[in-house]
Each structure stands twice: as structure tokens, then as C-alpha cells.
Write a protein that holds these residues in place. Structure first.
Motif, PDB file in Angstrom:
ATOM      1  N   ARG A  35     -14.555  40.267  -5.897  1.00 31.01           N
ATOM      2  CA  ARG A  35     -15.730  41.086  -6.224  1.00 31.01           C
ATOM      3  C   ARG A  35     -16.239  41.904  -5.044  1.00 31.01           C
ATOM      4  O   ARG A  35     -16.737  43.013  -5.221  1.00 31.01           O
ATOM      5  CB  ARG A  35     -16.872  40.202  -6.717  1.00 31.01           C
ATOM      6  N   TYR A  36     -16.158  41.328  -3.836  1.00 32.03           N
ATOM      7  CA  TYR A  36     -16.811  41.963  -2.690  1.00 32.03           C
ATOM      8  C   TYR A  36     -15.898  42.203  -1.496  1.00 32.03           C
ATOM      9  O   TYR A  36     -16.354  42.692  -0.464  1.00 32.03           O
ATOM     10  CB  TYR A  36     -18.013  41.114  -2.244  1.00 32.03           C
ATOM     11  N   GLY A  37     -14.633  41.844  -1.596  1.00 31.78           N
ATOM     12  CA  GLY A  37     -13.709  42.038  -0.489  1.00 31.78           C
ATOM     13  C   GLY A  37     -14.034  41.201   0.731  1.00 31.78           C
ATOM     14  O   GLY A  37     -13.683  41.567   1.853  1.00 31.78           O
ATOM     15  N   MET A  38     -14.723  40.090   0.529  1.00 31.94           N
ATOM     16  CA  MET A  38     -15.129  39.234   1.651  1.00 31.94           C
ATOM     17  C   MET A  38     -14.048  38.233   2.026  1.00 31.94           C
ATOM     18  O   MET A  38     -13.288  37.788   1.176  1.00 31.94           O
ATOM     19  CB  MET A  38     -16.374  38.421   1.281  1.00 31.94           C
ATOM     20  N   LEU A  39     -14.047  37.882   3.295  1.00 31.35           N
ATOM     21  CA  LEU A  39     -13.234  36.779   3.776  1.00 31.35           C
ATOM     22  C   LEU A  39     -14.091  35.514   3.758  1.00 31.35           C
ATOM     23  O   LEU A  39     -15.315  35.578   3.603  1.00 31.35           O
ATOM     24  CB  LEU A  39     -12.734  37.067   5.192  1.00 31.35           C
ATOM     25  N   ARG A  40     -13.455  34.363   3.957  1.00 24.73           N
ATOM     26  CA  ARG A  40     -14.146  33.074   3.867  1.00 24.73           C
ATOM     27  C   ARG A  40     -15.370  32.990   4.781  1.00 24.73           C
ATOM     28  O   ARG A  40     -16.449  32.573   4.353  1.00 24.73           O
ATOM     29  CB  ARG A  40     -13.186  31.945   4.195  1.00 24.73           C
ATOM     30  N   THR A  41     -15.233  33.384   6.031  1.00 20.60           N
ATOM     31  CA  THR A  41     -16.366  33.277   6.953  1.00 20.60           C
ATOM     32  C   THR A  41     -17.488  34.226   6.548  1.00 20.60           C
ATOM     33  O   THR A  41     -18.664  33.900   6.706  1.00 20.60           O
ATOM     34  CB  THR A  41     -15.921  33.544   8.406  1.00 20.60           C
ATOM     35  N   GLU A  59     -27.161  30.253  15.230  1.00 14.97           N
ATOM     36  CA  GLU A  59     -27.685  29.242  14.296  1.00 14.97           C
ATOM     37  C   GLU A  59     -26.739  29.046  13.114  1.00 14.97           C
ATOM     38  O   GLU A  59     -26.488  27.915  12.693  1.00 14.97           O
ATOM     39  CB  GLU A  59     -29.076  29.646  13.791  1.00 14.97           C
ATOM     40  N   ILE A  60     -26.199  30.144  12.604  1.00 14.32           N
ATOM     41  CA  ILE A  60     -25.252  30.041  11.488  1.00 14.32           C
ATOM     42  C   ILE A  60     -23.996  29.314  11.940  1.00 14.32           C
ATOM     43  O   ILE A  60     -23.504  28.417  11.249  1.00 14.32           O
ATOM     44  CB  ILE A  60     -24.912  31.430  10.908  1.00 14.32           C
ATOM     45  N   GLY A  61     -23.475  29.695  13.100  1.00 16.66           N
ATOM     46  CA  GLY A  61     -22.278  29.045  13.623  1.00 16.66           C
ATOM     47  C   GLY A  61     -22.464  27.548  13.806  1.00 16.66           C
ATOM     48  O   GLY A  61     -21.581  26.755  13.473  1.00 16.66           O
ATOM     49  N   ASP A  62     -23.626  27.160  14.319  1.00 14.77           N
ATOM     50  CA  ASP A  62     -23.916  25.741  14.518  1.00 14.77           C
ATOM     51  C   ASP A  62     -24.003  25.006  13.180  1.00 14.77           C
ATOM     52  O   ASP A  62     -23.448  23.919  13.027  1.00 14.77           O
ATOM     53  CB  ASP A  62     -25.225  25.557  15.296  1.00 14.77           C
ATOM     54  N   ARG A  63     -24.681  25.586  12.214  1.00 15.49           N
ATOM     55  CA  ARG A  63     -24.823  24.951  10.903  1.00 15.49           C
ATOM     56  C   ARG A  63     -23.489  24.876  10.164  1.00 15.49           C
ATOM     57  O   ARG A  63     -23.188  23.881   9.520  1.00 15.49           O
ATOM     58  CB  ARG A  63     -25.802  25.738  10.020  1.00 15.49           C
ATOM     59  N   ALA A  64     -22.733  25.973  10.221  1.00 13.07           N
ATOM     60  CA  ALA A  64     -21.486  26.065   9.457  1.00 13.07           C
ATOM     61  C   ALA A  64     -20.296  25.465  10.198  1.00 13.07           C
ATOM     62  O   ALA A  64     -19.219  25.324   9.621  1.00 13.07           O
ATOM     63  CB  ALA A  64     -21.190  27.532   9.127  1.00 13.07           C
ATOM     64  N   ARG A  65     -20.509  25.146  11.492  1.00 12.02           N
ATOM     65  CA  ARG A  65     -19.428  24.632  12.333  1.00 12.02           C
ATOM     66  C   ARG A  65     -18.263  25.614  12.403  1.00 12.02           C
ATOM     67  O   ARG A  65     -17.105  25.272  12.192  1.00 12.02           O
ATOM     68  CB  ARG A  65     -18.949  23.273  11.844  1.00 12.02           C
ATOM     69  N   VAL A  66     -18.624  26.866  12.671  1.00 13.15           N
ATOM     70  CA  VAL A  66     -17.643  27.947  12.784  1.00 13.15           C
ATOM     71  C   VAL A  66     -17.790  28.558  14.171  1.00 13.15           C
ATOM     72  O   VAL A  66     -18.909  28.769  14.652  1.00 13.15           O
ATOM     73  CB  VAL A  66     -17.874  29.018  11.688  1.00 13.15           C
ATOM     74  N   HIS A  67     -16.664  28.850  14.817  1.00 17.19           N
ATOM     75  CA  HIS A  67     -16.665  29.416  16.164  1.00 17.19           C
ATOM     76  C   HIS A  67     -17.384  30.758  16.183  1.00 17.19           C
ATOM     77  O   HIS A  67     -17.306  31.545  15.234  1.00 17.19           O
ATOM     78  CB  HIS A  67     -15.228  29.578  16.665  1.00 17.19           C
ATOM     79  N   LYS A  68     -18.047  31.026  17.307  1.00 14.62           N
ATOM     80  CA  LYS A  68     -18.875  32.228  17.424  1.00 14.62           C
ATOM     81  C   LYS A  68     -18.097  33.527  17.246  1.00 14.62           C
ATOM     82  O   LYS A  68     -18.649  34.504  16.738  1.00 14.62           O
ATOM     83  CB  LYS A  68     -19.641  32.227  18.744  1.00 14.62           C
ATOM     84  N   LYS A  70     -15.576  34.064  15.193  1.00 18.08           N
ATOM     85  CA  LYS A  70     -15.394  34.265  13.743  1.00 18.08           C
ATOM     86  C   LYS A  70     -16.705  34.706  13.097  1.00 18.08           C
ATOM     87  O   LYS A  70     -16.710  35.574  12.224  1.00 18.08           O
ATOM     88  CB  LYS A  70     -14.887  32.990  13.076  1.00 18.08           C
ATOM     89  N   ILE A  71     -17.813  34.108  13.547  1.00 20.13           N
ATOM     90  CA  ILE A  71     -19.123  34.508  13.019  1.00 20.13           C
ATOM     91  C   ILE A  71     -19.394  35.963  13.376  1.00 20.13           C
ATOM     92  O   ILE A  71     -19.847  36.753  12.543  1.00 20.13           O
ATOM     93  CB  ILE A  71     -20.247  33.593  13.553  1.00 20.13           C
ATOM     94  N   SER A  72     -19.089  36.336  14.612  1.00 18.70           N
ATOM     95  CA  SER A  72     -19.318  37.707  15.065  1.00 18.70           C
ATOM     96  C   SER A  72     -18.536  38.715  14.225  1.00 18.70           C
ATOM     97  O   SER A  72     -19.071  39.752  13.819  1.00 18.70           O
ATOM     98  CB  SER A  72     -18.937  37.832  16.543  1.00 18.70           C
ATOM     99  N   ARG A  73     -17.276  38.408  13.952  1.00 17.48           N
ATOM    100  CA  ARG A  73     -16.460  39.294  13.101  1.00 17.48           C
ATOM    101  C   ARG A  73     -17.046  39.388  11.694  1.00 17.48           C
ATOM    102  O   ARG A  73     -17.084  40.464  11.097  1.00 17.48           O
ATOM    103  CB  ARG A  73     -15.022  38.794  13.026  1.00 17.48           C
ATOM    104  N   ALA A  74     -17.482  38.259  11.159  1.00 18.16           N
ATOM    105  CA  ALA A  74     -18.059  38.244   9.814  1.00 18.16           C
ATOM    106  C   ALA A  74     -19.345  39.059   9.765  1.00 18.16           C
ATOM    107  O   ALA A  74     -19.568  39.822   8.821  1.00 18.16           O
ATOM    108  CB  ALA A  74     -18.316  36.807   9.364  1.00 18.16           C
TER     109      ALA A  74
END
Length: 144
Positions: A35-41, A59-68, A70-74
Motif C-alpha cells: 500500500r505504501y512502499g514501506m520497508l519494515r523499519t 527514543e524510537i530506536g531504543d523502544r524498537a531495539r533497532v540500530h540508529k 536503520k532508524i535514520s534511513r527510515a
């Protein structure tokens, strides 16, 4: 019989969890990617903002346990799609608070409804008691 002969990969908990996560994740991916062309992160960032309100990428990275990174790209991708905006934090100009736009809120609302329906479909294969136990066990494993 040696020790390695008695090991059954198909019953190894980390393997089972990875297989289940891959199957379930791929099923839901059809919604956010289709629907939106989004990736998982990206959908994880969108959901954190939709559920918890404005937050920083850290804060999102800490909550989601995702490296910074990947969060930055998202965040960059969601900004380009006009799903969120960045507001520089006055006290620390290196950080920005992320806020969903009207478009981002609409995508979240749509995907939130799809996620609830998808979750109900997955859980339909279990009794209510089994489903509750499964979620409690998975939450306990995630907390360790």
C-alpha cells in the motif's frame, strides 16, 4: 549416537521463533509495502509515532531495539514520503522530534486497522487461552 545427532533444528526455539517471525512478518509486509512502499523499519517508526506520539529517532530506536542507522534511513524515507516532519529540539540542535503529518496519520490509521485484522487472523488458529499464553511467553522472551 553423538550429541549433534540428537539435536533437532526443527525444535530449536530460536529457529522456531525466526521461522514464525519470518512467516508472520512476510504476511503483514504485503500491507505496508504493497500500500505504501514501506520497508519494515519504516512501518515500525510510523507505528511508534502513531501509537506513542512525537519522539526522537533515538527514543524510537531504543523502544524498537533497532540500530540508529536503520532508524535514520527510515526517518529519511518517511520524510520523503511526507509521512513525518522533523522539529529541531531547542536545547539540543543535533536532535529532532519526529511528528506524523496528516498523511502519516492516515497511513498509520489504515495500517493499524490492517494490523489488527492480520493479528486476529493469525490468532484465529489458537484458542483464546492458547493465544493469550503465546503472547505472554513471547513478551517474556522479548523482555529478557
Amino acid at each position: 549416537m553423538s550429541d549433534h545427532d540428537s539435536f533437532d533444528l526443527q525444535r530449536f526455539l530460536p529457529y522456531l521463533l525466526a521461522q514464525a517471525a519470518e512467516t508472520a512478518g512476510t504476511g503483514f509486509q504485503r500491507h505496508y509495502k504493497g500500500r505504501y512502499g514501506m520497508l519494515r523499519t519504516e512501518w515500525r517508526v510510523l507505528f511508534h509515532l502513531g501509537q506513542f506520539g512525537p519522539m526522537t529517532a533515538k527514543e524510537i530506536g531504543d523502544r524498537a531495539r533497532v540500530h540508529k542507522t536503520k532508524i535514520s534511513r527510515a526517518v529519511s524515507a518517511l520524510t520523503a514520503k511526507r509521512f513525518l516532519t522533523r522539529h529541531v529540539v531547542a536545547d539540543d540542535r543535533r536532535q529532532a522530534t519526529l511528528v506524523l503529518t496528516r498523511q502519516g496519520r492516515a497511513a498509520f490509521d489504515d495500517l493499524n486497522a490492517a494490523a489488527q485484522a492480520f493479528d486476529a487472523q493469525l490468532m484465529a488458529q489458537f484458542s483464546a487461552k492458547e493465544g493469550a499464553l503465546l503472547k505472554r511467553c513471547l513478551a517474556a522472551l522479548a523482555a529478557t
